[in-house]
Design a protein around this motif. Sequence first.
Motif, PDB file in Angstrom:
ATOM      1  N   HIS A  65      72.151  49.354  49.035  1.00 51.88           N
ATOM      2  CA  HIS A  65      72.611  48.276  49.916  1.00 51.88           C
ATOM      3  C   HIS A  65      71.392  47.537  50.462  1.00 51.88           C
ATOM      4  O   HIS A  65      70.631  48.083  51.262  1.00 51.88           O
ATOM      5  CB  HIS A  65      73.434  48.849  51.074  1.00 51.88           C
ATOM      6  N   GLY A  85      71.673  44.024  51.535  1.00 52.34           N
ATOM      7  CA  GLY A  85      72.104  42.763  52.114  1.00 52.34           C
ATOM      8  C   GLY A  85      72.208  41.668  51.074  1.00 52.34           C
ATOM      9  O   GLY A  85      72.766  41.857  49.992  1.00 52.34           O
ATOM     10  N   ASP A  88      67.248  48.131  57.325  1.00 54.47           N
ATOM     11  CA  ASP A  88      68.586  48.710  57.406  1.00 54.47           C
ATOM     12  C   ASP A  88      69.632  47.687  57.000  1.00 54.47           C
ATOM     13  O   ASP A  88      69.571  46.512  57.364  1.00 54.47           O
ATOM     14  CB  ASP A  88      68.874  49.172  58.841  1.00 54.47           C
ATOM     15  N   SER A  89      70.600  48.158  56.211  1.00 57.46           N
ATOM     16  CA  SER A  89      71.730  47.317  55.848  1.00 57.46           C
ATOM     17  C   SER A  89      73.001  48.144  56.043  1.00 57.46           C
ATOM     18  O   SER A  89      72.974  49.186  56.711  1.00 57.46           O
ATOM     19  CB  SER A  89      71.581  46.817  54.410  1.00 57.46           C
ATOM     20  N   TRP A  90      74.113  47.703  55.436  1.00 55.97           N
ATOM     21  CA  TRP A  90      75.386  48.362  55.678  1.00 55.97           C
ATOM     22  C   TRP A  90      75.473  49.747  55.046  1.00 55.97           C
ATOM     23  O   TRP A  90      76.431  50.481  55.293  1.00 55.97           O
ATOM     24  CB  TRP A  90      76.534  47.479  55.198  1.00 55.97           C
ATOM     25  N   ARG A 121      71.966  54.941  50.081  1.00 56.69           N
ATOM     26  CA  ARG A 121      71.650  53.962  51.131  1.00 56.69           C
ATOM     27  C   ARG A 121      70.717  52.856  50.624  1.00 56.69           C
ATOM     28  O   ARG A 121      70.710  51.748  51.153  1.00 56.69           O
ATOM     29  CB  ARG A 121      71.038  54.665  52.342  1.00 56.69           C
TER      30      ARG A 121
END
Length: 420
Positions: free
Chosen positions: A283, A285, A269-271, A280
């Motif tokens: 992104h 990182g 998971d990132s921003w 999604r």
Amino acid sequence: MGAEQTLIGSERSTRQQADAPSAGLLTRSGLPAAQLWRLDPAYRHLNHGSFGAVPTATLEKQAEFRAQMEANPVKWFVELPGHVARARAAVAHRLGAEPGSAALVANASAGASIVYRTLLAERRPVHVVTTDHGYGAVTMGAERLARESGGTASRVHIPLDATPEDVLGRLETHLAANRADLLVVDQVTSPTARAFPTAAICDLAHAHGVRVLVDGAHSPGVLPAAIETKADAWVGNLHKFWCAPRGTAVIAAHETAAGPALDLMPLIDSWGATLGYPERFDHQGTLDLTAWLAAPHAAEHLEHEIGWDAIRSHSAAMMDLAEHEVGAALAESGVEDPVPDVGQAVGPMRLLRLPGERTWTHDEVDALRVPFMDSTGLVVSFTEFEGRAYVRLSAHAYTTPDDIQAMASSGVPALVRGIG
């Protein structure tokens, strides 16, 4: 003494660097296609299918991106998702996919892991079906999904020489008799260098209410229409025949008769976690994603310099030559049926039997690669199916007839001495 040690000892004293190859395929400007790559001329590269090879111009494009990243990291990483989105759209366009169906990932195995994690999150048993032609890492991931979800894992035996009709018949028999939620099948197989009729397989599985993951690791650059749009999920590497920098692949999700499109999430998971699919995935990182950004350049560069139709035609011709020349050398050494029938052969890849009658494991044949390369200057892949060992050859634009002749005249005698 092990086979790999024998291969080293039998050839090392007489090993010479490869002669300058004949021109083979030419670029549009009349240069040997091999000049587009940085491949070491001391070796004859007949294993493009394992790790690919990146053209020099694409490496330089990637270096330009890296230079921008290091010149102003803050600006780079703030703007990176936009760069990735544009690269993703360009890749999807060239693959013939809708931009909203495809995302960039690290490799086909990572893409398969994303599918498995998505199904595991549904918190119900997942009954998984694979075939015995599957890539080891993808198959192991499927079996782990079955274990962790409380489901079952079954594997369908497909004979090496099975026709498309035979493949469909065996899968139909299995799905009719066994509970299944996910079928994992290869578009172009790694251990056996053959194709499967994935569109018809998807129709068959969906008729049984079974989702399908198509592993298209070898498809981009090999098949004109690489993405299997009938699959619930498709994964494919761009670092192989597409020739993008390594660490670049595509995952695509589709709505099918078996259900709505899978809601895929990145493994980390990132921003962008709250964004929709596929945004999604843009992104990631602070990962170095310059390989992704250079991926469109690889395909466009080779189209401009040579043309993909010419590359595919040349690669198939080189493998036809390999079947004839290397197959003849193996036959003269006593190998029966040196060119096996694989049911659905694929243009740039071919399978040939190794000498001897012993039973092999995957690890044993895989251990032959480096000793054989070091002793002969020939870069090939060794595979195993049902305990029988094979050499898998794969070609690209840089492959020449001289490379094939070297495998026949030097490689086969080395194999006979080492493992025959």
